[in-house]
Design an enzyme around this catalytic site. Structure first.
Site, PDB file in Angstrom:
ATOM      1  N   CYS A  96      39.098  41.692  40.221  1.00 20.47           N
ATOM      2  CA  CYS A  96      39.797  40.776  41.131  1.00 20.47           C
ATOM      3  C   CYS A  96      40.110  41.426  42.475  1.00 20.47           C
ATOM      4  O   CYS A  96      40.451  42.611  42.548  1.00 20.47           O
ATOM      5  CB  CYS A  96      41.095  40.276  40.497  1.00 20.47           C
ATOM      6  SG  CYS A  96      40.830  39.284  39.018  1.00 20.47           S
ATOM      7  N   HIS A 213      41.505  45.415  46.654  1.00 20.87           N
ATOM      8  CA  HIS A 213      41.333  45.285  45.212  1.00 20.87           C
ATOM      9  C   HIS A 213      42.678  45.055  44.552  1.00 20.87           C
ATOM     10  O   HIS A 213      43.689  45.666  44.924  1.00 20.87           O
ATOM     11  CB  HIS A 213      40.668  46.537  44.637  1.00 20.87           C
ATOM     12  CG  HIS A 213      40.034  46.309  43.312  1.00 20.87           C
ATOM     13  ND1 HIS A 213      40.702  46.490  42.125  1.00 20.87           N
ATOM     14  CD2 HIS A 213      38.776  45.898  42.974  1.00 20.87           C
ATOM     15  CE1 HIS A 213      39.892  46.213  41.118  1.00 20.87           C
ATOM     16  NE2 HIS A 213      38.717  45.849  41.603  1.00 20.87           N
ATOM     17  N   HIS A 214      42.690  44.151  43.552  1.00 16.21           N
ATOM     18  CA  HIS A 214      43.955  43.776  42.917  1.00 16.21           C
ATOM     19  C   HIS A 214      44.586  44.938  42.158  1.00 16.21           C
ATOM     20  O   HIS A 214      45.786  44.920  41.871  1.00 16.21           O
ATOM     21  CB  HIS A 214      43.723  42.594  41.967  1.00 16.21           C
ATOM     22  CG  HIS A 214      44.894  41.673  41.860  1.00 16.21           C
ATOM     23  ND1 HIS A 214      46.196  42.121  41.782  1.00 16.21           N
ATOM     24  CD2 HIS A 214      44.979  40.315  41.822  1.00 16.21           C
ATOM     25  CE1 HIS A 214      47.019  41.086  41.685  1.00 16.21           C
ATOM     26  NE2 HIS A 214      46.307  39.985  41.718  1.00 16.21           N
ATOM     27  N   SER A 215      43.811  45.954  41.819  1.00 13.66           N
ATOM     28  CA  SER A 215      44.389  47.101  41.120  1.00 13.66           C
ATOM     29  C   SER A 215      45.362  47.883  41.994  1.00 13.66           C
ATOM     30  O   SER A 215      46.161  48.670  41.490  1.00 13.66           O
ATOM     31  CB  SER A 215      43.276  48.039  40.633  1.00 13.66           C
ATOM     32  OG  SER A 215      42.503  48.520  41.723  1.00 13.66           O
TER      33      SER A 215
END
Length: 554
Positions: A96, A213-215
């Site tokens: 994601c 990046h969703h991380s």
């Protein structure tokens, strides 16, 4: 304004750098190992030194290998472990990304923007780190390892057709944003980019697109971080103001026990609320587990038409709504802003559904009152990092203890498709839905149970359950609160903020973002499944207008 005329030659216009393939034909990740680029400057210096000491090209490979192994070990020991939620966003079906369009009230000053990024985002621990996984050790877990940030890798000036940006600038921004949903990101460097779209649109003098990046963190943390990078337009010396916290009572489990002086009846009521809390939590947990395994929403135009929607091209469209109208309805109905937004979503989905299904029989529409579609809602389960704490983190370039990362749980939030004669009925239904979810610990349970599954069975098992929950529900939904006043970044006034997300298995994501006296409604849709995405925006806007009109005549 031509960035190449004012910026450093290294920042002249260039296309997106595509060195890797995000996914192969089999859907597996094709991102390069982050171990290929740990602290590049320091590692290269050590390698060069080793070569000189050996004095022989024949022995250089062995020396380099030994030094690289030692450097990798030191980096892994110094790195910060990734959270389970952050690791989930590395999985194939949850790769994601958060993408946000920020409209600016002035042309982009590249030198000022570059200086601002160096003083803010570049100094943040996550935005100056890469993801490193120890592939040598069995079950090695990924870590965040600090590295040197080269802004030339992160500031991107795309090539766009001048005729398109002049004739249809809004469409040009929308098309470019859509292209990013299938463009890879190089995982050998910090996972964020700033795309400069330096031409006027209908709402702004220019725009920038932030992709990350969703991380790196959950939506609330990242929004708070971006706001911490701005300053008040009225007083550039201070951080912006956020809306005051609501004065209403919080969830049941956060309410203190009443004093003995309140009487026996108050104590009984307080105890009964905890009984209700336990029952609702049990029901929600059973429903959540069933959804992860087999309980699927009925087919509607909003459901993903086929598998693999997470890999397909997305389109991001947005519309500005009046926050004053939302607050007027809130006051008239004695509810909250979120209650109104859930109700407007009920109404907007209903308008689109009945038109899309070509059902013109009003009596049949009214009889279909049990069409329920569920959304996956990410909930922040810890206190949001304060703006001052985040600003201090960037000023000191150190982790000062501010809570960061992806500490999120999931809840299943239902939306009801129906035809009501009274538009305010959608708000009443929205209020009932949100009040019911406040009497449950579903989000806390899903967070801790997810961590437990990761520890006992591994990330693949947790990802499989999460994938089942997404594919058996219809859509994603979120809303976030932005600054209550106009803000600017390095002299650039911000006109609007329109964030969204892609890479998850939903064909429709609905997001609301408030800023000053407006709310941005942002839809992320499957480009092929929703060719009429702007009509869906119209349905939401018209629903709010009718609800506002009905509230004014109560």
């Amino acid at each position: 304004m031509d960035p190449g005329a004012t910026a450093d030659p290294a920042l002249r216009r260039r296309p997106i750098s595509i060195h890797t393939s995000r996914r192969g034909d089999d859907g597996a990740s094709r991102e390069p190992s982050a171990l290929s680029r740990p602290e590049r400057g320091a590692t290269e210096a050590r390698q060069e030194k080793g070569e000189r000491e050996e004095g022989s090209m024949a022995s250089a490979p062995a020396v380099e290998e030994e030094q690289a192994a030692a450097a990798r070990e030191r980096d892994l020991e110094a790195g910060v472990p990734m959270s389970p939620a952050g690791r989930l966003f590395r999985e194939t079906h949850f790769n994601c990304y958060i993408v946000a369009v920020i409209g600016l009230g002035a042309p982009v000053d590249i030198a000022a923007a570059r200086a601002g990024l160096e003083a803010t985002l570049v100094r943040h621990p996550r935005f100056s780190s890469i993801q490193v996984k120890d592939d040598v050790k069995k079950n090695g877990k990924p870590r965040w390892v600090r590295t040197t940030v080269n802004l030339d890798d992160h500031i991107i000036f795309p090539y766009l057709d001048p005729a398109a940006t002049s004739a249809k600038p809004d469409q040009a921004v929308e098309d470019y944003l859509s292209s990013l949903s299938t463009a890879p990101m190089d995982h050998s460097r910090p996972l964020w980019e700033l795309h400069v779209l330096d031409f006027p649109t209908s709402e702004a003098a220019s725009a920038v697109v932030v992709r990350m990046h969703h991380s790196l963190g959950d939506g609330i943390s990242l929004l708070s971080l971006l706001i911490a990078c701005t300053r008040s337009a009225a007083d550039p010396a201070r951080l912006p103001e956020l809306p005051p916290a609501p004065s209403r009572a919080g969830p049941v489990h956060a309410q203190p026990r009443p004093p003995l002086s309140a009487g026996f009846g108050a104590l009984v009521l307080w105890a009964w609320l905890y009984v209700v809390l336990a029952w609702h939590t049990l029901v929600d947990v059973v429903c959540f587990v069933a959804t992860a395994w087999f309980l699927r929403d009925r087919p509607t135009p909003f459901m993903a038409a086929s598998e693999g929607v997470e890999f397909r091209r997305k389109r991001f469209v947005h519309r500005t709504l009046s926050l004053d109208d939302v607050k007027f309805v809130k006051n008239a109905m004695k509810c909250t802003v979120n209650d109104v937004l859930v109700g407007v979503t009920n109404a907007g989905l209903s308008r689109y559904y009945f038109r899309k299904t070509s059902d013109t029989n009003n009596e049949r529409k009214k009889s279909q009152k049990n069409i329920c579609v569920r959304s996956a809602l990410l909930v922040n389960i810890r206190k949001t990092p304060g703006l001052h704490a985040l600003a201090e983190m960037m000023d000191s370039s150190k982790d000062n203890g501010a809570k960061w990362g992806n500490l999120i749980g999931y809840i299943l939030l239902p939306f009801h498709i129906a035809m009501h004669d009274d538009p305010l009925e959608y708000i009443r239904q929205g209020k009932r839905t949100t009040e019911r979810k406040k009497t449950s610990l579903e989000a806390i349970f899903t967070y801790w149970s997810g961590n437990l599954i990761v520890k006992l069975f591994g990330m693949k098992a947790a990802a499989a359950l999460c994938y089942g929950m997404f594919t058996n529900t219809t859509m994603s939904f979120s809303s976030m609160v932005g600054p209550a006043e106009k803000v600017e970044f390095c002299g650039h006034p911000i006109v609007y903020i329109a964030p969204s997300v892609y890479g998850h298995p939903h064909a429709l994501t609905v997001h609301y973002q408030s800023y000053t006296n407006s709310i941005k409604l942002v839809l992320a849709v499957d480009d092929a499944q929703f060719p009429d995405s702007h009509q869906l925006l119209d349905d939401f806007a018209e629903s709010l207008r009718l609800i506002r009109q009905a509230a004014s005549t109560r």
